[in-house]
Design a protein around this motif. Structure first.
Motif, PDB file in Angstrom:
ATOM      1  N   ARG A 102       0.828  -1.214   0.000  1.00 51.40           N
ATOM      2  CA  ARG A 102       0.000   0.000   0.000  1.00 51.40           C
ATOM      3  C   ARG A 102       0.855   1.255   0.000  1.00 51.40           C
ATOM      4  O   ARG A 102       0.476   2.265  -0.563  1.00 51.40           O
ATOM      5  CB  ARG A 102      -0.916   0.006   1.225  1.00 51.40           C
ATOM      6  CG  ARG A 102      -2.012  -0.987   1.136  1.00 51.40           C
ATOM      7  CD  ARG A 102      -2.981  -0.806   2.284  1.00 51.40           C
ATOM      8  NE  ARG A 102      -3.995  -1.834   2.216  1.00 51.40           N
ATOM      9  CZ  ARG A 102      -4.247  -2.690   3.169  1.00 51.40           C
ATOM     10  NH1 ARG A 102      -3.592  -2.625   4.292  1.00 51.40           N
ATOM     11  NH2 ARG A 102      -5.175  -3.597   3.019  1.00 51.40           N
ATOM     12  N   ILE A 103       1.997   1.185   0.641  1.00 52.13           N
ATOM     13  CA  ILE A 103       2.890   2.338   0.750  1.00 52.13           C
ATOM     14  C   ILE A 103       3.358   2.776  -0.631  1.00 52.13           C
ATOM     15  O   ILE A 103       3.263   3.951  -0.994  1.00 52.13           O
ATOM     16  CB  ILE A 103       4.094   2.002   1.652  1.00 52.13           C
ATOM     17  CG1 ILE A 103       3.622   1.671   3.068  1.00 52.13           C
ATOM     18  CG2 ILE A 103       5.104   3.124   1.657  1.00 52.13           C
ATOM     19  CD1 ILE A 103       4.688   1.040   3.938  1.00 52.13           C
ATOM     20  N   VAL A 104       3.852   1.844  -1.430  1.00 48.27           N
ATOM     21  CA  VAL A 104       4.379   2.183  -2.743  1.00 48.27           C
ATOM     22  C   VAL A 104       3.248   2.445  -3.734  1.00 48.27           C
ATOM     23  O   VAL A 104       3.383   3.267  -4.637  1.00 48.27           O
ATOM     24  CB  VAL A 104       5.369   1.110  -3.236  1.00 48.27           C
ATOM     25  CG1 VAL A 104       4.661  -0.145  -3.659  1.00 48.27           C
ATOM     26  CG2 VAL A 104       6.250   1.636  -4.331  1.00 48.27           C
ATOM     27  N   GLU A 105       2.115   1.805  -3.569  1.00 45.99           N
ATOM     28  CA  GLU A 105       0.975   2.071  -4.450  1.00 45.99           C
ATOM     29  C   GLU A 105       0.460   3.493  -4.247  1.00 45.99           C
ATOM     30  O   GLU A 105      -0.024   4.117  -5.183  1.00 45.99           O
ATOM     31  CB  GLU A 105      -0.141   1.056  -4.210  1.00 45.99           C
ATOM     32  CG  GLU A 105       0.208  -0.354  -4.649  1.00 45.99           C
ATOM     33  CD  GLU A 105       0.485  -0.483  -6.136  1.00 45.99           C
ATOM     34  OE1 GLU A 105      -0.080   0.291  -6.928  1.00 45.99           O
ATOM     35  OE2 GLU A 105       1.287  -1.358  -6.511  1.00 45.99           O
ATOM     36  N   ARG A 106       0.564   4.011  -3.046  1.00 44.43           N
ATOM     37  CA  ARG A 106       0.166   5.394  -2.777  1.00 44.43           C
ATOM     38  C   ARG A 106       1.099   6.350  -3.529  1.00 44.43           C
ATOM     39  O   ARG A 106       0.662   7.358  -4.062  1.00 44.43           O
ATOM     40  CB  ARG A 106       0.194   5.666  -1.279  1.00 44.43           C
ATOM     41  CG  ARG A 106      -0.324   7.021  -0.894  1.00 44.43           C
ATOM     42  CD  ARG A 106      -0.395   7.182   0.588  1.00 44.43           C
ATOM     43  NE  ARG A 106       0.929   6.972   1.169  1.00 44.43           N
ATOM     44  CZ  ARG A 106       1.140   6.657   2.434  1.00 44.43           C
ATOM     45  NH1 ARG A 106       0.129   6.501   3.253  1.00 44.43           N
ATOM     46  NH2 ARG A 106       2.355   6.493   2.887  1.00 44.43           N
TER      47      ARG A 106
END
Length: 176
Positions: free
Chosen positions: A126-130
């Motif tokens: 989720r961190i990198v997708e954000r």
């Protein structure tokens, strides 16, 4: 301001394929068979707050494991306390040993559970997708228009500078 140490100790790596404009030469563009996209691929390293630590733009036919070595090296050189990196299943294999032996980084592969179906955001993914969502909000990065890969990387840094500036200037509630 987030109550954390300024120097990151953990990060997340991933890649994103984007369509390329017609001005992009054949030397730096290709076809990503997995996502059916003709363009380029952005390989990024972010910290746990989603702030960019390193980026590299390549043709998408270069494998993720080979291409991510450069941004990982840059991030490890710039951030000496970086010791743990999470990645998805596409980064298994010799990259795990390379990170430990060459960069002194522990690469942890976060695998998807077999009992879940469809798109499931992995815990650290989720961190990198954000970050990718922030990049796609920048009109100039929704498609790759830059002739050189170094210019495309600079546009990613520019976009993340705007995100960081917005985070810093965000109004905080007054303390009582």
């Amino acid at each position: 301001m987030a109550g954390r140490d300024a120097e990151p100790t953990a990060g997340v790596i991933d890649s994103q394929s984007v369509k390329a404009d017609a001005v992009i030469g054949a030397d730096s563009r290709g076809f990503d068979g997995g996502k059916q996209i003709n363009g380029r691929k952005r390989h990024v390293v972010v910290d746990t707050l989603g702030l960019l630590l390193g980026v590299m733009v390549t043709a998408p036919d270069i494998g993720d494991r080979a291409a991510v070595k450069v941004p990982l090296q840059r991030a490890a050189d710039a951030h000496h306390r970086l010791e743990l990196v999470w990645a998805d299943g596409g980064y298994t294999g010799s990259l795990v040993e390379h990170c430990l032996a060459t960069l002194a980084l522990v690469l942890v592969i976060v695998k998807r559970s077999d009992d879940r179906r469809g798109f499931v955001a992995l815990p650290k993914r989720r961190i990198v997708e954000r970050l990718f969502a922030h990049l796609m909000r920048s009109r100039r990065l929704a498609r790759d228009f830059e002739r050189r890969t170094t210019s495309a990387e600079a546009m990613v840094y520019w976009s993340m500078t705007m995100v960081m500036t917005r985070r810093l200037t965000r109004s905080r509630p007054a303390r009582a």
